[in-house]
Design a protein around this motif. Structure first.
Motif, PDB file in Angstrom:
ATOM      1  N   GLY A 127       0.272   3.939  -5.756  1.00  0.00           N
ATOM      2  CA  GLY A 127       0.776   4.040  -7.266  1.00  0.00           C
ATOM      3  C   GLY A 127       1.031   2.699  -7.976  1.00  0.00           C
ATOM      4  N   GLN A 128       0.595   1.662  -7.004  1.00  0.00           N
ATOM      5  CA  GLN A 128       0.823   0.379  -7.992  1.00  0.00           C
ATOM      6  C   GLN A 128      -0.635  -0.670  -7.886  1.00  0.00           C
ATOM      7  OE1 GLN A 128       3.517  -0.458  -9.529  1.00  0.00           O
ATOM      8  NE2 GLN A 128       4.707   1.113  -8.785  1.00  0.00           N
ATOM      9  N   ALA A 129      -0.360  -1.404  -8.724  1.00  0.00           N
ATOM     10  CA  ALA A 129      -1.857  -2.439  -8.916  1.00  0.00           C
ATOM     11  C   ALA A 129      -1.614  -3.473  -7.648  1.00  0.00           C
ATOM     12  CB  ALA A 129      -2.166  -2.552 -10.057  1.00  0.00           C
ATOM     13  N   TYR A 130      -0.382  -3.985  -7.773  1.00  0.00           N
ATOM     14  CA  TYR A 130      -0.058  -5.152  -6.697  1.00  0.00           C
ATOM     15  C   TYR A 130      -0.264  -4.508  -5.353  1.00  0.00           C
ATOM     16  CZ  TYR A 130       4.919  -3.232  -6.741  1.00  0.00           C
ATOM     17  OH  TYR A 130       5.872  -2.432  -6.501  1.00  0.00           O
ATOM     18  N   GLY A 131       0.058  -5.386  -4.366  1.00  0.00           N
ATOM     19  CA  GLY A 131      -0.128  -5.217  -3.112  1.00  0.00           C
ATOM     20  C   GLY A 131       1.005  -5.568  -2.180  1.00  0.00           C
ATOM     21  N   THR A 132       1.372  -5.046  -1.222  1.00  0.00           N
ATOM     22  CA  THR A 132       2.530  -5.369  -0.101  1.00  0.00           C
ATOM     23  C   THR A 132       2.045  -5.358   1.160  1.00  0.00           C
ATOM     24  OG1 THR A 132       3.893  -3.293  -0.292  1.00  0.00           O
ATOM     25  CG2 THR A 132       4.494  -5.161  -1.865  1.00  0.00           C
ATOM     26  N   LEU A 133       2.501  -5.741   2.102  1.00  0.00           N
ATOM     27  CA  LEU A 133       2.164  -5.565   3.525  1.00  0.00           C
ATOM     28  C   LEU A 133       3.622  -5.032   4.060  1.00  0.00           C
ATOM     29  CD1 LEU A 133       0.503  -8.536   4.745  1.00  0.00           C
ATOM     30  CD2 LEU A 133      -0.489  -6.622   4.230  1.00  0.00           C
ATOM     31  N   ALA A 134       3.446  -3.887   4.426  1.00  0.00           N
ATOM     32  CA  ALA A 134       4.876  -3.078   5.013  1.00  0.00           C
ATOM     33  C   ALA A 134       5.173  -3.799   6.232  1.00  0.00           C
ATOM     34  CB  ALA A 134       4.395  -1.694   5.465  1.00  0.00           C
ATOM     35  N   PRO A 135       6.706  -3.518   6.595  1.00  0.00           N
ATOM     36  CA  PRO A 135       7.256  -4.044   7.680  1.00  0.00           C
ATOM     37  C   PRO A 135       6.274  -3.770   9.014  1.00  0.00           C
ATOM     38  CG  PRO A 135       8.901  -3.283   6.338  1.00  0.00           C
ATOM     39  CD  PRO A 135       7.509  -2.837   5.782  1.00  0.00           C
ATOM     40  N   ASP A 136       6.000  -2.575   9.133  1.00  0.00           N
ATOM     41  CA  ASP A 136       5.242  -2.026  10.440  1.00  0.00           C
ATOM     42  C   ASP A 136       3.886  -2.867  10.451  1.00  0.00           C
ATOM     43  OD1 ASP A 136       7.060  -0.467  10.856  1.00  0.00           O
ATOM     44  OD2 ASP A 136       6.277   1.638  10.557  1.00  0.00           O
ATOM     45  N   THR A 137       3.288  -3.219   9.289  1.00  0.00           N
ATOM     46  CA  THR A 137       1.898  -3.847   9.410  1.00  0.00           C
ATOM     47  C   THR A 137       2.184  -5.107   9.674  1.00  0.00           C
ATOM     48  OG1 THR A 137       0.744  -2.400   7.776  1.00  0.00           O
ATOM     49  CG2 THR A 137       0.268  -4.882   7.747  1.00  0.00           C
ATOM     50  N   LEU A 138       3.119  -5.870   9.307  1.00  0.00           N
ATOM     51  CA  LEU A 138       3.637  -7.289   9.588  1.00  0.00           C
ATOM     52  C   LEU A 138       3.848  -7.495  11.391  1.00  0.00           C
ATOM     53  CD1 LEU A 138       5.554  -8.146   6.319  1.00  0.00           C
ATOM     54  CD2 LEU A 138       3.414  -9.191   7.386  1.00  0.00           C
ATOM     55  N   ALA A 139       4.750  -6.420  11.487  1.00  0.00           N
ATOM     56  CA  ALA A 139       5.134  -6.491  12.903  1.00  0.00           C
ATOM     57  C   ALA A 139       3.745  -6.273  13.829  1.00  0.00           C
ATOM     58  CB  ALA A 139       6.143  -5.557  13.246  1.00  0.00           C
ATOM     59  N   TRP A 140       2.868  -5.496  13.313  1.00  0.00           N
ATOM     60  CA  TRP A 140       1.721  -5.114  13.986  1.00  0.00           C
ATOM     61  C   TRP A 140       0.847  -6.374  14.120  1.00  0.00           C
ATOM     62  CZ3 TRP A 140      -3.552  -5.089  12.514  1.00  0.00           C
ATOM     63  CH2 TRP A 140      -4.479  -4.818  13.572  1.00  0.00           C
ATOM     64  N   LEU A 141       0.770  -7.002  12.929  1.00  0.00           N
ATOM     65  CA  LEU A 141      -0.077  -8.215  12.933  1.00  0.00           C
ATOM     66  C   LEU A 141       0.610  -9.412  14.023  1.00  0.00           C
ATOM     67  CD1 LEU A 141      -2.294 -10.245  11.781  1.00  0.00           C
ATOM     68  CD2 LEU A 141      -0.561 -10.452   9.942  1.00  0.00           C
TER      69      LEU A 141
END
Length: 270
Positions: A127-141
């Motif tokens: 629903g937004q044009a900007y982006g974020t990396l979710a906490p789960d994604t950052l932990a996975w990375l």
């Protein structure tokens, strides 16, 4: 020698439509696929094609279906990460038979090659044009980087983590870039970040790592760095990036989409 191709921002719309009433994105993607298939003879073996987001314009089932119809002619395997114009549900349904698409949660994946690994990150904020990396994604990375233990890695995401000077687009970049920087800190191996979103070829450093934004396949965000400029597109030639591991380092080649006169030998040059 490991080589991957990056395309981005294909913005496929339903049959009979033009993106923004201006751009035939389906024809542009078809020409991109044809260019890639021709390129294989010149560039040698290519291991993977990565689509760095905005596969579709509205994230609809019909648009993903058309995207897959066009990509069926591609003679190479491909993977994708979502952009702000995509939607996880329809995207997951369209790619459910692949071995890389997650069945739930964010669309993150990793694939390993001889010279380097490729990690795809989901930066979509629905629903937004900007982006974020979710906490789960950052932990996975962070966990994947521990396991990679210094192996060179390409990290692909849609939203760039730095400003380009195109203010209308900079407002839509990755909002928590500082958290991505923290996740990359201390990694001993070479990292190359590759992004889309801005539809222009732009290179810079992020957290001391080289970051390459890829132009779109069909149209560009207008290069207008005036403070009062709005968000607009310019129908510039499409392009792609060839990323390879050569001589112990990453190299990235900008390749235009299309067929051009040549090659002509340089007469008299040995």
């Amino acid at each position: 020698m490991t080589k991957i191709l990056q395309i981005s921002d294909t913005h496929i719309v339903p049959h009979g439509d033009l993106a923004y009433d201006k751009v035939d994105t389906a024809a542009a993607l078809s020409e991109t696929v044809a260019t890639i298939n021709r390129l294989r003879a010149q560039a040698g073996p290519i291991d993977l094609v990565i689509v760095t987001g905005d596969l579709t314009e509205h994230g609809s089932d019909a648009e993903y279906g058309r995207f897959l119809e066009i990509m069926a002619d591609l003679e190479l395997p491909f993977r994708a990460v979502p952009g702000n114009h995509d939607r996880r549900g329809p995207m997951r349904s369209a790619f459910e038979t692949t071995g890389w698409m997650s069945r739930q949660g964010d669309v993150n994946w990793q694939t390993d090659f001889e010279d380097f690994a490729v990690v795809g990150l989901d930066s979509l904020e629905e629903g937004q044009a900007y982006g974020t990396l979710a906490p789960d994604t950052l932990a996975w990375l962070s966990g994947q980087l521990v396991e990679l233990n210094g192996k060179p890695v390409i990290i692909a995401l849609h939203h760039p983590p730095f400003a380009t000077g195109i203010q209308a687009m900079d407002a839509q970049n990755l909002r928590n870039a500082n958290e991505l920087e923290d996740a990359l800190a201390g990694y001993s191996g070479e990292i190359r970040l590759i992004c889309g979103h801005v539809h222009r070829s732009i290179a810079g450093l992020f957290a001391g790592r080289f970051c390459q934004i890829c132009q779109g396949t069909s149209h560009a965000v207008t290069l207008d760095q005036r403070s009062d400029a709005g968000n607009s597109l310019t129908v510039e030639p499409g392009g792609m990036m060839l990323h390879e591991w050569r001589g112990g380092r990453f190299l990235s080649h900008l390749i235009p989409v299309g067929s051009f006169p040549g090659p002509y030998p340089f007469l008299g040059v040995r």
